[in-house]
Structures are given as structure tokens and as C-alpha cells.
Design an enzyme around this catalytic site. Structure first.
Site, PDB file in Angstrom:
ATOM      1  N   GLU A   1     -32.052  22.596  23.072  1.00 58.52           N
ATOM      2  CA  GLU A   1     -30.835  22.270  23.799  1.00 58.52           C
ATOM      3  C   GLU A   1     -31.063  22.447  25.295  1.00 58.52           C
ATOM      4  OE1 GLU A   1     -28.024  20.812  22.738  1.00 58.52           O
ATOM      5  OE2 GLU A   1     -27.930  20.764  24.911  1.00 58.52           O
TER       6      GLU A   1
ATOM      7  N   LYS B   1     -39.420  22.436  25.948  1.00 57.63           N
ATOM      8  CA  LYS B   1     -38.258  23.245  26.325  1.00 57.63           C
ATOM      9  C   LYS B   1     -38.688  24.396  27.241  1.00 57.63           C
ATOM     10  CE  LYS B   1     -34.380  25.378  26.374  1.00 57.63           C
ATOM     11  NZ  LYS B   1     -33.005  25.118  26.474  1.00 57.63           N
TER      12      LYS B   1
ATOM     13  N   CYS C   1     -32.064  32.156  29.707  1.00 61.32           N
ATOM     14  CA  CYS C   1     -33.241  31.326  29.397  1.00 61.32           C
ATOM     15  C   CYS C   1     -34.430  31.489  30.329  1.00 61.32           C
ATOM     16  CB  CYS C   1     -32.837  29.858  29.387  1.00 61.32           C
ATOM     17  SG  CYS C   1     -31.964  29.392  27.904  1.00 61.32           S
TER      18      CYS C   1
HETATM   19  C1  UDX Z   1     -30.874  26.665  32.131  1.00 62.09           C
HETATM   20  C2  UDX Z   1     -31.345  25.215  32.136  1.00 62.09           C
HETATM   21  O1  UDX Z   1     -30.817  24.541  33.301  1.00 62.09           O
HETATM   22  C3  UDX Z   1     -30.906  24.507  30.877  1.00 62.09           C
HETATM   23  O2  UDX Z   1     -31.425  23.189  30.830  1.00 62.09           O
HETATM   24  C4  UDX Z   1     -31.387  25.299  29.667  1.00 62.09           C
HETATM   25  O3  UDX Z   1     -30.896  24.707  28.484  1.00 62.09           O
HETATM   26  C5  UDX Z   1     -30.937  26.749  29.739  1.00 62.09           C
HETATM   27  O4  UDX Z   1     -31.346  27.332  30.980  1.00 62.09           O
HETATM   28  P1  UDX Z   1     -28.567  27.916  32.622  1.00 62.09           P
HETATM   29  O5  UDX Z   1     -29.391  29.148  32.618  1.00 62.09           O
HETATM   30  O6  UDX Z   1     -27.345  27.877  31.778  1.00 62.09           O
HETATM   31  O7  UDX Z   1     -29.448  26.662  32.158  1.00 62.09           O
HETATM   32  O8  UDX Z   1     -28.106  27.602  34.125  1.00 62.09           O
HETATM   33  P2  UDX Z   1     -28.815  26.954  35.407  1.00 62.09           P
HETATM   34  O9  UDX Z   1     -27.843  26.056  36.037  1.00 62.09           O
HETATM   35  O10 UDX Z   1     -30.131  26.373  35.085  1.00 62.09           O
HETATM   36  O11 UDX Z   1     -28.996  28.209  36.388  1.00 62.09           O
HETATM   37  C6  UDX Z   1     -29.904  29.260  36.122  1.00 62.09           C
HETATM   38  C7  UDX Z   1     -29.925  30.240  37.260  1.00 62.09           C
HETATM   39  O12 UDX Z   1     -30.563  29.694  38.414  1.00 62.09           O
HETATM   40  C8  UDX Z   1     -28.540  30.690  37.721  1.00 62.09           C
HETATM   41  O13 UDX Z   1     -28.542  32.070  37.994  1.00 62.09           O
HETATM   42  C9  UDX Z   1     -28.333  29.896  38.987  1.00 62.09           C
HETATM   43  O14 UDX Z   1     -27.437  30.521  39.885  1.00 62.09           O
HETATM   44  C10 UDX Z   1     -29.741  29.855  39.552  1.00 62.09           C
HETATM   45  N1  UDX Z   1     -29.969  28.711  40.461  1.00 62.09           N
HETATM   46  C11 UDX Z   1     -29.926  27.442  39.986  1.00 62.09           C
HETATM   47  C12 UDX Z   1     -30.243  28.961  41.802  1.00 62.09           C
HETATM   48  O15 UDX Z   1     -30.278  30.100  42.256  1.00 62.09           O
HETATM   49  N2  UDX Z   1     -30.474  27.880  42.637  1.00 62.09           N
HETATM   50  C13 UDX Z   1     -30.451  26.595  42.191  1.00 62.09           C
HETATM   51  O16 UDX Z   1     -30.675  25.683  43.010  1.00 62.09           O
HETATM   52  C14 UDX Z   1     -30.158  26.363  40.828  1.00 62.09           C
END
Ligand code: UDX
Ligand code: ADP
Length: 460
Positions: free
Chosen positions: A163, A218, A274
Site C-alpha cells: 500500500e 515498497k 514506515c
Molecule cells: C509514507 C509514504 O509516503 C507512503 O507512500 C507509504 O505508503 C507510507 O509511508 P506517510 O508516512 O504516511 O507515508 O507520510 P509522508 O507524507 O510520506 O510523510 C512522512 C514524513 O516525512 C512526515 O513526518 C512528513 O512530515 C515528512 N516530510 C515529508 C518532510 O519532512 N518533508 C517533505 O517534504 C515530505
């Protein structure tokens, strides 16, 4: 292969809940039962008031409202759901191991194995078993071995269907996925799952691969995304000492179509269930094949992320005259990103831990995270006793009340509402000098400085 009429999903968490809700919404002819051992969680999924669903995710309430009771059910009767299903999704959690070999790095497959044994015991007819949880490469082999050796002589076809939804945008991500990935060996089993997604996803976005490619993809997708965040965070530290502005750098490089503009927002550090887990997993796999250079390379992404969280806390301490003892620091946000109540690996936990070591008095406000969850996160670290955590840190439901007489504000999550606060009113309530440490770069530095704040943002 028989037509898929019934689906069971084991695990009603952040992945299983939203995913099955959307599959049910788009396939009204398939009955889907999501099961979990956690009675309280299932009760919350069944709560007539859709505001009480166990996870906060924009748009989820409407999808559950449409499908629940029609062809979507939530239950704790795991055996019954498995026995009746033609296809079983496994969406149980796979945290990093906290004991034994691979401790702190490998994924703990205990829940997956228990689940596989349960399926093997209960199944009396052929099943398609779909891995939905993120798993280390070759878990499918483990699953197959357990199922084939302990089962009742029925056939199991294993598929990997990782996913890619991101929390906070799970529903739009599920409705319009960039791609759906299905890995497997049996063409007919793959086709059965393709048909379910085809109900709303264009066929050209449904990719099929072998099992191992799907499992590895993944991990690699998450590693690449996390690497981008660590890359820009590394540059943020350089910006702070050289006078460049990291947002301007992100914008300038993001216009290059080969680099792209997404995922270049410098922050106090990435969190979530993740990124760290999957990279640790990748590192563990690489080391187990003696690929030291590969393992070291990816490990740096985590080390830099740890550095970024620590650096933010250290900067707060240094700016506040090297002592935060007894000073009131208000945390705006505790979730690992906006629009979710999930706090797993949130940077806020680690920043708080550093500051509590210096005996700061922390007051937390988060629009969606409960006080119980915040204390659970801190207690889990084991740095100090639960009573000490409760003495030093309080949780409030009114941000303005929290800000009265505060020495400093630290922004840990980019919730939109923080941008719209009356910062002039906040300034009046706070002690002087009034410090704002913006770990998410959501406020305008000039505006805050004009109001008289001592304003610091990552990478400026
Ligand atoms: C991630 C993946 O995006 C997703 O495809 C996978 O299925 C699960 O892991 P998620 O952890 O839910 O999703 O959120 P995501 O939007 O990826 O953000 C992860 C972390 O990175 C957050 O703490 C976010 O604040 C941080 N982040 C993200 C940044 O600090 N800067 C960015 O530019 C993007
Ligand atoms: P994720 O983010 O991967 O969805 P969660 O922790 O939110 O992770 O959800 C996983 C869910 O799986 C939990 O609610 C947990 O109770 C459930 N679970 C774990 N093992 C089993 C099992 N053997 N049978 C049923 N549910 C399980």
C-alpha cells in the site's frame, strides 16, 4: 479460480481500515469483513457516530458511512471471517524488532506469522492471501511455507500488494493512486486482484511483477522518499550557516523536471510508521548479504534524520541562554504530520525527550492527538518514569490557554490552524523575549519578526 465474493482483512489499523473501506465503496458486490483482535478498535469502527472512528483521516467518515453495513463490516471474529473469505488481506503491524537478532533493525514478523498460522488452521477451502503490510523481501516465502506445511491440504496463492497511501491524504491517494502494484506467481490469482482494483483504477496504472520485485519496491519507494527529506534537511543546516534560504533552494532545484518539486520541504525530521522501519529493514537485508557499502549508504538517511531532531532541540536550548530548566515551552503539534492522529516515530517525541532531559516544562497542544497517546509515546522511550513525564509535561485542549506566560513556542506539526492563529495576541500573552522555533516552516519570518518575536525556522 472462483469469483471473489467475500474478502477478509486481518488488521483494522491505518492501512487495513481505509484501504478496505475504499475497496468496499468501489465494489458493492463484494462483502468485506475487517477483523482485529483489538475489541476497542473494532467498537470504534462500528460507532454510529462517524466522528469516533479510531483513526482520523480526512474523507474517511464519508466512505465508511457509505459502505458500512452494506458490504463493509468490522468484527473481532477472526476465524469466521477467514473461513468465509475467498481472499484474505493481511494488514497487521510489522514494527521494528525490540529484541533478539536484528533488534532495532529487522521487522518483527511475529504478528504476520501468528496470522498465517491462524489462516492455515481455519481455512477449509482454497484462498488467495494478499500481503498488504510492508514486509521484508521474501516474507511471502515464509508465509507460503507456514500455510503449506500447517494447512488443511487446501491451496494458498500468495500475492504481494503493498500500500502506497500516505496518512492524512489516504482517501484521495486510494481514490487516485499513482499506481497499484501486485506481485505474484499465479496469473489467475493476480487477475482476481486486478479485477477488484479495476473497479476504479485505470488498467495501465495497475502494475504486475514477480513477488520479490513487489516486496522490494515498497521498501525502495519509502527509502527514496525518506532520502529526499534527509537530503534537503542536510542542506537546511548548511543554509543556516551560509545565509541561503532552504525554501528558495528547494524551489530552485524543484523546477528541474528531473528532480521534481515534491518532498523537498525541510523539517524537524521525518516520522511515521514506515520510513525509518523500512530503511532499517533495507539496511538489515543488505548487511545480511554482506553488502556493507549499500547498508552504510542507506543508514545515513536515518542518522541524518536523528541529527535533525537533535539539532532542533539543541538549537532551542542554546537560543534560550543555554538553559530551559523550568521554562515553559509550548509544543504546537505532536502528530508526525498534519491531518492524522498517528504519532508513530513523530519528531515531537524525540525533541520533547531532549528538552525534558534539561528539565524544561513542556505544554503540548495537538488538535487530534489524545493526552493518553502523548504520555504513551514518552513512557515507551523509557528515558524517565511515567510520573516524571507527567510532572514535566502537560497536555491541553486550548492552545491560547497553553501560550499564557510561555517562554517559547515550538512548532512540531504543520497543522493548518497554526498558521491562522492571532500571533499578535499570542505575543501579548507570552513572556519576553518571546521565542518561536518553527520546525515546519509554516509561519512567515518577516511577519513574526515585525510582531517582535525572536523567530527561528529550519534552514533560514
Ligand atoms: C509514507 C509514504 O509516503 C507512503 O507512500 C507509504 O505508503 C507510507 O509511508 P506517510 O508516512 O504516511 O507515508 O507520510 P509522508 O507524507 O510520506 O510523510 C512522512 C514524513 O516525512 C512526515 O513526518 C512528513 O512530515 C515528512 N516530510 C515529508 C518532510 O519532512 N518533508 C517533505 O517534504 C515530505
Ligand atoms: P498499520 O499502520 O500497518 O495499519 P496498525 O498498528 O495501525 O498498523 O494496525 C495493525 C492492526 O493489526 C492492529 O490494530 C492490531 O491489533 C492488528 N493485529 C495484529 N495482529 C493481529 C492478528 N493476529 N489478528 C488480528 N488483528 C491483528
Amino acid at each position: 479460480m472462483r469469483e471473489i465474493k467475500r474478502i477478509a482483512c486481518v488488521g483494522a489499523g491505518y492501512v487495513g481500515g481505509p484501504t478496505m473501506s475504499v475497496i468496499a465503496q468501489k465494489n458493492p458486490h463484494i462483502t468485506i469483513t475487517v477483523v482485529d483482535l483489538n475489541q476497542a478498535r473494532i467498537d470504534a469502527w462500528n460507532d454510529p457516530d462517524l466522528n469516533n472512528l479510531p483513526i482520523y483521516e480526512p474523507g474517511l467518515d464519508a466512505v465508511v458511512g457509505e459502505a458500512r453495513g452494506r458490504n463493509l463490516f468490522f468484527s473481532t471474529d477472526v476465524d469466521k471471517a477467514i473461513a468465509e473469505a475467498d481472499m484474505i488481506f493481511i494488514s497487521v503491524n510489522t514494527p521494528t524488532k525490540t529484541y533478539g537478532k536484528g533488534k532495532g533493525q529487522a521487522a518483527d514478523l511475529k504478528y504476520i506469522e501468528l496470522c498465517a498460522r491462524q489462516i492455515a488452521r481455519v481455512a477449509k477451502d482454497d484462498k488467495i492471501v494478499v500481503e498488504k503490510s510492508t514486509l521484508p523481501v521474501r516474507t511471502a516465502a515464509t508465509l507460503k511455507s507456514i500455510l503449506d506445511n500447517t494447512g488443511n491440504g487446501v491451496n494458498f496463492h500468495i500475492l504481494s500488494n503493498p500500500e502506497f497511501l500516505a496518512e492524512g491524504t489516504a482517501i484521495p491517494d486510494l481514490h487516485h493512486p499513482d499506481r497499484v502494484l501486485i506481485g505474484g506467481e499465479d496469473i489467475r490469482a493476480i487477475e482476481a486482484l486486478v479485477q477488484i482494483y479495476e473497479a476504479w483504477v485505470p488498467r495501465e496504472r495497475i502494475l504486475t511483477t514477480n513477488l520479490w520485485s513487489s516486496e522490494l519496491s515498497k521498501l525502495v519507494a519509502n527509502a527514496f522518499l525518506a532520502q529526499r527529506v534527509s537530503s534537503i534537511n542536510a542542506i537546511s543546516e548548511l543554509c543556516e550557516v551560509t545565509g541561503a534560504n532552504v525554501d528558495e533552494v528547494s524551489r530552485a532545484i524543484g523546477y528541474d523536471s528531473r528532480i521534481g518539486s515534491k518532498f523537498l520541504k525541510a523539517s524537524v525530521g521525518f516520522g511515521g510508521s514506515c520510513f525509518q522501519k523500512d530503511i532499517l529493514n533495507l539496511v538489515y537485508i543488505a548487511r545480511s548479504y554482506n553488502l556493507t557499502a549499500v547498508a552504510d549508504y542507506w543508514e545515513q538517511v536515518i542518522l541524518l534524520n536523528d541529527h535533525q531532531k537533535e539539532r532542533f532541540a539543541q538549537h532551542i536550548i542554546k537560543t534560550m541562554y543555554n538553559t530551559v530548566n523550568g521554562k515553559k515551552i509550548v509544543f504546537l503539534g505532536w502528530a508526525f504530520k498534519k491531518d492524522t492522529n498517528d504519532t508513530r516515530e513523530s519528531a515531537a517525541i524525540y525533541v520533547a525527550d531532549h528538552l525534558l532531559e534539561e528539565e524544561a516544562e513542556i505544554v503540548v497542544y495537538d488538535p487530534k492527538v489524545s493526552a493518553e497517546q502523548i504520555y504513551r509515546d514518552l513512557d515507551y522511550l523509557g528515558t524517565r518514569s511515567p510520573s516524571e513525564n507527567r510532572r514535566l509535561l502537560t497536555v491541553v485542549s486550548d492552545p491560547y490557554e497553553a501560550l499564557a506566560e510561555a517562554h517559547a513556542v515550538a512548532i512540531l506539526t504543520e497543522w493548518d490552524e497554526f498558521k491562522h492563529y492571532d500571533w499578535s495576541k499570542v505575543k501579548d500573552k507570552m513572556k519576553k523575549p518571546s521565542f518561536v522555533f518553527d520546525g515546519r516552516k509554516i509561519l512567515n519570518s518577516k511577519d513574526l519578526q515585525d510582531l517582535g518575536f525572536q523567530y527561528y525556522a529550519i534552514g533560514e
